[in-house]
Design an enzyme around this catalytic site. Structure first.
Site, PDB file in Angstrom:
ATOM      1  N   GLY A   1      39.546  37.881  40.894  1.00 34.45           N
ATOM      2  CA  GLY A   1      40.641  38.200  41.801  1.00 34.45           C
ATOM      3  C   GLY A   1      40.289  38.170  43.272  1.00 34.45           C
ATOM      4  N   GLU A   2      39.021  38.342  43.615  1.00 35.66           N
ATOM      5  CA  GLU A   2      38.631  38.340  45.023  1.00 35.66           C
ATOM      6  C   GLU A   2      37.861  37.084  45.410  1.00 35.66           C
ATOM      7  OE1 GLU A   2      36.648  42.122  45.507  1.00 35.66           O
ATOM      8  OE2 GLU A   2      38.553  43.122  45.881  1.00 35.66           O
TER       9      GLU A   2
ATOM     10  N   ILE B   1      37.026  32.661  31.354  1.00 31.56           N
ATOM     11  CA  ILE B   1      38.328  32.932  31.960  1.00 31.56           C
ATOM     12  C   ILE B   1      39.237  33.480  30.867  1.00 31.56           C
ATOM     13  CG2 ILE B   1      40.293  31.953  33.182  1.00 31.56           C
ATOM     14  CD1 ILE B   1      37.666  32.088  34.797  1.00 31.56           C
ATOM     15  N   LEU B   2      39.664  34.719  31.025  1.00 34.22           N
ATOM     16  CA  LEU B   2      40.398  35.407  29.968  1.00 34.22           C
ATOM     17  C   LEU B   2      41.802  34.849  29.783  1.00 34.22           C
ATOM     18  CD1 LEU B   2      39.271  39.031  30.858  1.00 34.22           C
ATOM     19  CD2 LEU B   2      38.433  37.608  28.971  1.00 34.22           C
TER      20      LEU B   2
ATOM     21  N   ILE C   1      48.288  45.465  39.422  1.00 29.13           N
ATOM     22  CA  ILE C   1      48.792  45.316  40.785  1.00 29.13           C
ATOM     23  C   ILE C   1      49.330  43.902  41.010  1.00 29.13           C
ATOM     24  CG2 ILE C   1      47.339  47.119  41.722  1.00 29.13           C
ATOM     25  CD1 ILE C   1      45.408  45.025  42.733  1.00 29.13           C
TER      26      ILE C   1
ATOM     27  N   PHE D   1      45.798  45.066  47.136  1.00 28.38           N
ATOM     28  CA  PHE D   1      44.692  44.400  47.833  1.00 28.38           C
ATOM     29  C   PHE D   1      43.667  45.372  48.390  1.00 28.38           C
ATOM     30  CE2 PHE D   1      48.614  41.849  48.695  1.00 28.38           C
ATOM     31  CZ  PHE D   1      48.392  40.896  47.731  1.00 28.38           C
TER      32      PHE D   1
END
Length: 733
Positions: A692-693, A617-618, A468, A242
């Site tokens: 992701g964020e 969106i992968l 991560i 993070f």
């Protein structure tokens, strides 16, 4: 490969593998406990010793003496290395505070020694025997509110000024002037900071947990005065970060100095109670937000003044970042005030700036809608903008924020919400509904990869990109599989090794989009090599089902490479057109229902909905995991997470998971994520943007707005604990 114009249709658009749901290829390793995390790399170097950190007991001052005699004579101890044994080690620009060496103390729990022993228990016991004398600076201040008051009249150059904010705000017929605060927050990742270091033939090797391999390789080289090629990092699996593992931290330095001293490999992990004060945190903020509108609700003035803590030389939590671009408004004033305080280092934590900024901004938008007697969704729709409000000549590459709002409202049942605060009950529970917008930039970084076609037709991808918990292994494998016409099962991915091509790394919401673009570039280069081998034009090749077709002929990829790998390496670099001509960003809308106990003030989140606009969106599975993780963190930030500052001694008192509370399964009963279908050709050749964020942005405000809607009590100081509103709850019916 240079990406200097919007992406044309290309091989990746086939969508045979990319964009499809695929469970994580590293999932079986992680769920069976066989994925090798840093502290568990027992096999990489024989004869490993264990180091245990000793941390400063003061926040500011100098060490006058250290007595290590008892520690050195303790059972099993091999060495004790103290900060007094060396000059302060140089630091890379990414680090704000120094990590080791010298007498000066910059913050509480700064690393001051490492005790090295044969076992963990021996090292820990001996570390408790180290005695340190200090000359403590008791004149330092650790109270942000106090420091803010003292510096309110300081002249600060605005981060951004557009138009005449002061006059427009004064003239606005409807206005808001409110102050909000957010506390320091801890990353609280599952895996602590951990490293194993070994010196051999003048080369330092570190098996570690780090999000940005190349950044830390360069930082280690600087710290130990080595050529970068004499430093190797290996970080294939990371148990969460993070942002706290973006930069070199004390575990790596302590392991390296201890290994150099003993001549043997040394492993060091930071114990959980040391991480909050030794590593980094999300900075505290006090934010004054002013919004002025005309009577129809159009924003005419918006001002955001943010005060935050930072060690000397840092930037703190830049909470004004989202306000720069999110909503329209001709007159704008953004002020960022980082105040130098000797608290531990404030630095990147998931969506830095945006998270804390939207915790305040999206409550302010809700309050403004209430003053206008407007639906909060309608107020945001009215103030949408398709251009940079400060530079109208720049437009957003793709912005579907209004669609997020409307789709979310429909799916959530917003029209049936509790329209008057405190007006809906379910037994003893006050029911509330809240929403907030979400904004996060979509940057991209240069990223490289090496791709090899093996004699058996399988594919190997190597890059120093990290995973991560985000699904990097899977989406990289999907990218290579799509580009080379093989199954995902036929792709082997190697990550986190500094001997591999340099990637973007995991941070800033750029990791997935950048790293897959780098793999795309390498695959394009490999397709060209395949074409050369066949004497064909690369554009004429069709790679499908493990075969290559051209000129009416079909042959298997197996055997095409001969008796050795056919290898290609390249990287993606991004032209200036993206930033000069366009604003690239991701958008979302969060909707939340809460119940607040009418007698006790207990808050329960009942359901959450997020609608996200992030280009292609992968992988919907891994992307959804990222968003629900962010939504969960947003609930924690709203209701429970707080690094409580001891303002007398300058440290975070809530520095472990017994006192720093995070959400658990019972706190999160229902989460729904919707991705808008679309692509952004201005972002990367794959037309994808990071997500992701985005998932954490705006969530806390949506919860706060729902609590207000349930109770009629507006709390502007996070976290929203019951002591802040219990005495103001409406009387039970």
């Amino acid at each position: 490969m240079r990406f200097d114009q919007p992406a044309d249709p290309n091989v990746a658009d086939q969508g045979k593998v990319l964009g499809r749901p695929r469970t994580r290829i590293d999932g079986p390793l992680k769920t069976t406990g066989t994925a090798p995390y840093a502290y568990e790399r027992h096999d990489v170097a024989p004869g490993q010793l264990v180091g245990y950190p000793v941390m400063s007991a003061i926040a500011k001052g100098r060490i006058t003496a250290m007595d290590t005699r008892a520690a050195k004579n303790a059972p099993g101890v091999v060495a004790v290395v103290t900060t007094l044994d060396m000059e302060r080690l140089p630091k890379a620009k990414m680090n704000v505070v120094y990590l080791f060496g010298g007498r000066e103390i910059q913050h509480y729990h700064q690393a001051i020694a490492v005790v090295v022993a044969e076992t963990f228990e021996q090292a820990r016991a001996a570390a408790a025997l180290v005695r340190t004398d200090y000359d403590e600076d008791r004149g330092a201040s650790y109270d942000l509110a106090e420091q803010r008051q003292a510096h309110l009249d300081d002249q600060v150059e605005p981060a951004s000024r557009v138009g005449d904010f002061e006059r427009a705000f004064a003239d606005a017929p409807v206005k808001l002037d409110a102050t909000y605060s957010t506390p320091g927050q801890c990353h609280a990742q599952m895996e602590p900071h951990a490293s194993i270091a070994e010196w051999k033939d003048g080369t330092l090797t570190l098996w570690t947990a780090n999000q940005m391999v190349e950044w830390s390789r360069q930082a280690l080289a600087k710290a130990f005065d080595l050529p970068p090629e004499k430093v190797r990092l290996d970080s294939p699996y990371i148990g969460g970060g993070f942002g706290v593992k973006l930069f070199l931290r004390a575990d790596a330095i302590l392991a390296a100095v201890a290994a150099r001293e003993t001549g043997r490999p040394v492993k060091v992990a930071l114990p959980r109670p040391m991480i909050a004060n030794n590593a980094t945190h999300r900075g505290l903020t006090i934010q004054r937000i002013r919004i002025g509108t005309d009577r129809d609700g159009r924003i005419t003035a918006i001002g955001h003044d943010n005060t935050t803590n930072t060690p000397p030389g840092g930037g703190g939590e830049e909470a004004t970042i989202p306000t720069e671009h999110f909503y329209a408004g001709a007159n704008r004033l953004l002020v960022h005030r980082p105040l130098e305080m000797h608290l531990p280092e404030s630095n990147a934590m998931r969506a830095p700036g945006d998270t804390a900024g939207q915790m305040a901004l999206e409550i302010a938008m809700d309050e403004m809608a209430e003053r206008l007697e407007m639906d909060p969704v309608a107020f945001r729709v009215l103030n949408d903008t398709q251009v940079d409000p400060g530079k109208p000549e720049r437009r957003f590459s793709e912005r579907h924020f209004v669609e997020c709002l409307r789709r979310g409202a429909d799916e959530f049942g917003w029209s049936h919400r509790n329209r008057r605060p405190g007006d809906r009950r379910d037994g003893v529970w006050l029911i509330g509904h809240g929403m907030a917008g979400a904004y996060r930039g979509a940057p991209a970084q240069a990223s490289g990869a090496r791709v090899a076609l093996r004699p058996d037709g399988r594919v190997r991808v190597d890059t120093d990109m990290t995973d991560i918990g985000t699904g990097s292994y899977t989406i990289i494998a999907q990218t290579a599989a799509e580009m080379l016409g093989v199954s995902v099962d036929a792709v082997e991915v190697g990550l986190g090794d500094s001997d591999s091509p340099v990637s973007a790394g995991s941070g800033g919401q750029w990791g997935a989009a950048s790293a897959t673009a780098g793999v795309y570039a390498a695959c394009v280069a490999l397709r060209e090599r395949i074409a050369e081998r066949l004497g064909a034009d690369a554009a004429s090749l069709e790679l499908v089902d493990g075969q290559v077709r051209h000129g009416g002929e079909t042959r298997p990829l197996a055997g095409l490479a001969g008796d050795r790998d056919l290898v290609a390496e390249d990287k993606i670099e991004f032209g200036d057109f993206r930033d000069e001509d366009y604003v690239l960003a991701t958008f979302g809308a969060h909707f939340v229902e809460v119940g607040v106990h009418a007698y006790t003030g207990e808050i329960r989140v009942r359901r959450q909905l997020a609608v996200c606009d992030a280009g292609r969106i992968l992988n919907p599975i891994t992307a959804r995991s990222q968003v629900i993780g962010g939504m969960t963190m947003g609930v924690g930030a709203a209701l429970m997470e707080e690094l409580k500052v001891d303002t007398r001694r300058g440290f975070f008192a809530t520095h472990d998971l017994a006192s720093y509370e995070v959400p658990v399964h019972a706190d999160i009963p229902e989460q729904t994520v919707i991705f808008l279908e679309g692509e952004d050709p201005y972002s990367t050749p794959l037309k994808a943007k990071g997500v992701g964020e985005l998932g954490i942005c705006g969530v806390s405000a949506a919860v706060a707005n729902a609590v207000y809607n349930a109770t009629g009590v507006r709390v502007r100081d996070y976290p929203i604990t019951l002591d802040k509103f219990l005495d103001q709850l409406p009387l039970p019916a």
